[in-house]
Design an enzyme around this catalytic site. Sequence first.
Site, PDB file in Angstrom:
ATOM      1  N   THR A  18       0.839  -1.180   0.000  1.00  0.00           N
ATOM      2  CA  THR A  18       0.000   0.000   0.000  1.00  0.00           C
ATOM      3  C   THR A  18       0.884   1.243   0.000  1.00  0.00           C
ATOM      4  O   THR A  18       1.752   1.397   0.852  1.00  0.00           O
ATOM      5  CB  THR A  18      -0.913   0.011   1.245  1.00  0.00           C
ATOM      6  OG1 THR A  18      -1.745  -1.133   1.206  1.00  0.00           O
ATOM      7  CG2 THR A  18      -1.762   1.265   1.291  1.00  0.00           C
ATOM      8  N   CYS A  99      -4.979  -8.567   3.858  1.00  0.00           N
ATOM      9  CA  CYS A  99      -5.000  -7.196   4.371  1.00  0.00           C
ATOM     10  C   CYS A  99      -5.854  -7.121   5.636  1.00  0.00           C
ATOM     11  O   CYS A  99      -7.037  -7.476   5.613  1.00  0.00           O
ATOM     12  CB  CYS A  99      -5.542  -6.246   3.304  1.00  0.00           C
ATOM     13  SG  CYS A  99      -5.502  -4.517   3.825  1.00  0.00           S
TER      14      CYS A  99
END
Length: 395
Positions: A18, A99
Amino acid sequence: MDAFRAKIRGTVILAPLTRGGNLPFRRLCADFGAQVTVSEMAYARYLTQRRPELALLVKAPNEACFGVQIATNNIEEGAAAGLLAMNAGASFLDLNCGCPIFEATRRGLGSALLRKPSKLSRLVAGIAEGVPLPFSVKIRSGLKEDEPNAKEVVKVLQEAGAAMITLHPRSQQQRYSKAADWDLVAEIAHDPATTVPIIGNGDVLCHWEAERHILKRGVSAVMVGRGALIKPWLFKECLDGKEWFPSPEERVEVYHRLSLYMKEHFGVDAKGKKKAFYFLPWHFSFLARWRPTKRELFEDHPYPLLQDGRHVEAVLTESEGPLSQLPPLERLLRVIHDDAHLAISEALWDSETAEEAVAALTALAEARAAEWEAAERDGSKDARAPAQYKSEGWG
């Protein structure tokens, strides 16, 4: 499928990151020998709606084996996104089941998919059938530390047609707070019932750690995230089988190259700089954590170096001397402070050559390094300790 598995075997893979997995950074890692790279996680729904998320499908010219990671819990959306990735030149598609951040899990995505392995199996089988690309899956050990279900998940995923499985051996609950459980990775990799390549991910900072996991734990490949953010040349070290301890001037040359790649990708005008500076100063929150972790000093340490920065600093203070005795440029490149990272980025951006960048940063170091070091020690609101970045949402 066989050709893909042969291509990834024994490699060190750049993880989907990310913010950090932007194209210029992936290009830099590929320069240093990253043979397999993965995009930042993209929401499949946004891809199919042709939102700006499509930019995540663009690969750098030197990315030899580029995977696109998607987040979805819908077969039709996943397959449609996979076809977009294939048409953009991706070598494989990856599903994010790791995630842990609320933004993903509240939608039933990321590690939330581990709650119901049978439902996940149907999702993977459906997407794999609809996309003519190898389809991999990245998972965590489970939702809770005391309730791992990775073995069950691996079993159903390989039956569903997964080309490979990456295991980040921490639970959703643990996020990044504890050391990765590589014993669990080895147990699954060595299990006779496991028929797909198992990729291990977590706490790899040095080439000998990657070697240990591949040779001694039997994983097919190793995936690195934070380790690559701290030193993009980690891939070179793994290929060469030895450490590279770049001088501060050599590191500035690497960082200047990253800024050039950002100029090329985003543009040199004010709009391009604004886009680039969403990433470039942020990268120094990791690059500033580089230390010369010599094998003879750290190899026998029982705890992962990525999780034990205090030990690293204590050992290096003993071998290098206190920070105040290091050259000003070295000190500047180790500062953890937002203002310092922005100033470094500005100097890199304004420098036409690496030599100009070294000169500019040396002058900046002599003028302000001590000031920013003091702010870091005093806990200024603009000074961020590395530990704060352990909770970032790396897929």
